[in-house]
Every structure is written in structure tokens, then in C-alpha cells.
Design an enzyme around this catalytic site. Structure first.
Site, PDB file in Angstrom:
ATOM      1  N   SER A   1       0.867  -1.182   0.000  1.00 49.07           N
ATOM      2  CA  SER A   1       0.000   0.000   0.000  1.00 49.07           C
ATOM      3  C   SER A   1       0.895   1.221   0.000  1.00 49.07           C
ATOM      4  CB  SER A   1      -0.879  -0.003   1.254  1.00 49.07           C
ATOM      5  OG  SER A   1      -1.529   1.246   1.443  1.00 49.07           O
TER       6      SER A   1
ATOM      7  N   TYR B   1      -2.518  -1.366  10.128  1.00 52.58           N
ATOM      8  CA  TYR B   1      -2.457  -1.479   8.671  1.00 52.58           C
ATOM      9  C   TYR B   1      -1.065  -1.120   8.150  1.00 52.58           C
ATOM     10  CZ  TYR B   1      -4.228  -1.226   3.868  1.00 52.58           C
ATOM     11  OH  TYR B   1      -4.454  -1.441   2.522  1.00 52.58           O
TER      12      TYR B   1
END
Length: 287
Positions: free
Chosen positions: A148, A161
Site C-alpha cells: 500500500s 495497517y
């Protein structure tokens, strides 16, 4: 270089979002597919869409569906075994499955953090371990690990995350160097998407320490404003990266901007990003 029309591809998280778009675009280019997800109904819908597309073009793709909880190591190992049995020439693995978790560090509990890490990080590791011996036996093969932009920058509210996605990045880069050193036929790309128009935020879990739903609503609204890239465009960019054997694939202008910003302001980039996101959110609300 791995030729897509000659490929058989395993895709995790294939029932929705980027995974679904990848499955459809890869099938359109002639690839056979082993599709994995917890959402069996979603997998069947993807398979039906691929079959409809194949009927229009007169082609035929072999598609196997696998219900898999990527957070369970034994299930991932079984998926690798079953996917290879269904597709003996399988030569591309795309570790795409991922989840999100809303909350500051003190608002999420340890079990929630471990749940996310088991899927977003350990799922990719277990799948890579399961498929790698087979991939190494192919003339040309490829692993794609989806990290990401939060594997490059780390915003507040994303401790779990970002930890997982930074780990995916580190694991992928170290493994790529090992494969190169061993002169392996396996290539490896790590993907850093920016804001992609998917349901990952809508489907996110909420930290156990968050008492009301207002934060969740605000998070979804903010994401809808800043997420500019479609899942299809993200899938096309990943496929291009595979074909060109790109070690690092950035997706979206926002990802490219944050990557550059982090290089020039490694300790203070978030001061800039917070102001930028606030302006974008205000603009989105007034539009």
C-alpha cells in the site's frame, strides 16, 4: 518477462475490489485463474462474468474457485496445493487479499491487531511459501505482493495497517534480492496503491475502544473524496508491471506524490499530508 496469455494465475481476495478487477482483466488477456476469497458468492459472480466475457469472444478460460480464509495458515497451504493441482502450469501468484481496521492504537485491542496482521502480512507470507517451490520450477514466473502507499508512509489511525504493509514491503524486497542472488526464474513485484475506489474502508472493522459510529462515517466520507483511481485502472497498472517485470509498482498520482514527499521529508511528511487531505475533504464536501 512473464507473458500473460500463457499464464495461469492465483489471485487472493478475488471476489471484490482490485482482486476482482484483476481476475476479469487477466481472463480477458487469456490467462487461466485460481481465485481465492472467503466470499463464495462473490467468487461465483466473478466466474460468471468471466464466462460471459469468454462466450462473447469465443475463448475458454479454466477458472477454479477456492474458499479460503487468508488469515489461516493451513487454509492458505491447502489453497496452494489445490490451485497447483488444478493448474499445473500456474506461474503467477498475486497476494492481494487485505482488510482494514479503524482506530488509533489505544482504540484497537491486541486481538484486532493480530487479526489484521494475519491477513495482510502473514497471508502473503504463507501463500508465498506455499507456491514458491512450484513457481521456481517454471521457466518464467512471478509473485506480486500488494502492499500500500501506507507501506511507504504511515498516517495516524493506521498503526496495524501500516505495520502490516511496511512488513509486506520489507519481506518482498528482501525475498526479491534472494531470488536474484539465486538466479531464480521467479520475479517479484511489490505494489503500492494509493486511494483506490473499493469497499475496503466500508468493510473495515472498528476498534473496540470506539464507542460511536460517527468516526466510521467520517472515515468513509474522507476516503470517498480522496480515492481517485478505479479498481480496473489499478488492475491494468499491475498487469503492466508484471509484463514489464517492474520491481515496484506505484498506483495513482497520490501514491507517486506521497512517495516523493516521503523521500524529501522522511520525518515530517505527515505535516504536509494532513493539510492536503483536509483541503481535499473540504473541497469534496462543498462540491
Amino acid at each position: 518477462m512473464t507473458a500473460i496469455p500463457e499464464a495461469a494465475v492465483a489471485v487472493t481476495g478475488a471476489a471484490s475490489g482490485i482482486g476482482r478487477a484483476l481476475a476479469i482483466e487477466l481472463a480477458a488477456r487469456g490467462a487461466d485463474l485460481a481465485l481465492a476469497d472467503r466470499d463464495e458468492a462473490g467468487l461465483r459472480e466473478v466466474a460468471a462474468e468471466i464466462a460471459t466475457g469468454s462466450a462473447r469472444t469465443g475463448s475458454s478460460r479454466k477458472v477454479s474457485l477456492h474458499r479460503v480464509d487468508i488469515g489461516e495458515s493451513e487454509a492458505v497451504t491447502a489453497f496452494a496445493r489445490e490451485a497447483i493441482a488444478a493448474h499445473p502450469a500456474l506461474n503467477i501468484l498475486i497476494n492481494n487479499a487485505g482488510v482494514s481496521l479503524l482506530g488509533l492504537f489505544h482504540e484497537i485491542d491486541q486481538a484486532q491487531m493480530e487479526w489484521l496482521l494475519n491477513i495482510n502480512f502473514w497471508g502473503a507470507v504463507h501463500a508465498t511459501r506455499g507456491f514458491l517451490p512450484h513457481l521456481a520450477s517454471q521457466p518464467a514466473s512471478h509473485i506480486v505482493n500488494v502492499s500500500s502507499i501506507f507501506g511507504i508512509v504511515a498516517p495516524p489511525g493506521q498503526t496495524a495497517y501500516a505495520a502490516a504493509k511496511f512488513a509486506v514491503r520489507g519481506f518482498s524486497e528482501a525475498l526479491r534480492h534472494e531470488l536474484q542472488m539465486a538466479k531464480s526464474p521467479v520475479r517479484l513485484s511489490v505494489v503500492h496503491p494509493g486511494g483506490i475506489k473499493t469497499n475496503i474502508v466500508r468493510n473495515s472493522r472498528t476498534g473496540s475502544g470506539i464507542a460511536d459510529n460517527e468516526r466510521r462515517v467520517q472515515s468513509i466520507e474522507r476516503f470517498d473524496v480522496i480515492a481517485k483511481t478505479s479498481a480496473k485502472d489499478a488492475a491494468l497498472r499491475i498487469i503492466k508491471g508484471i509484463e514489464k517485470n517492474e520491481p515496484r509498482i506505484l498506483i495513482g498520482g497520490d501514491a507517486r506524490f506521497m512517495d516523493i514527499l516521503q523521500r524529501f521529508r522522511p520525518a515530517t511528511y505527515w505535516n504536509v499530508m494532513a493539510k492536503r487531505i483536509e483541503k481535499m475533504s473540504k473541497r469534496g464536501k462543498s462540491a
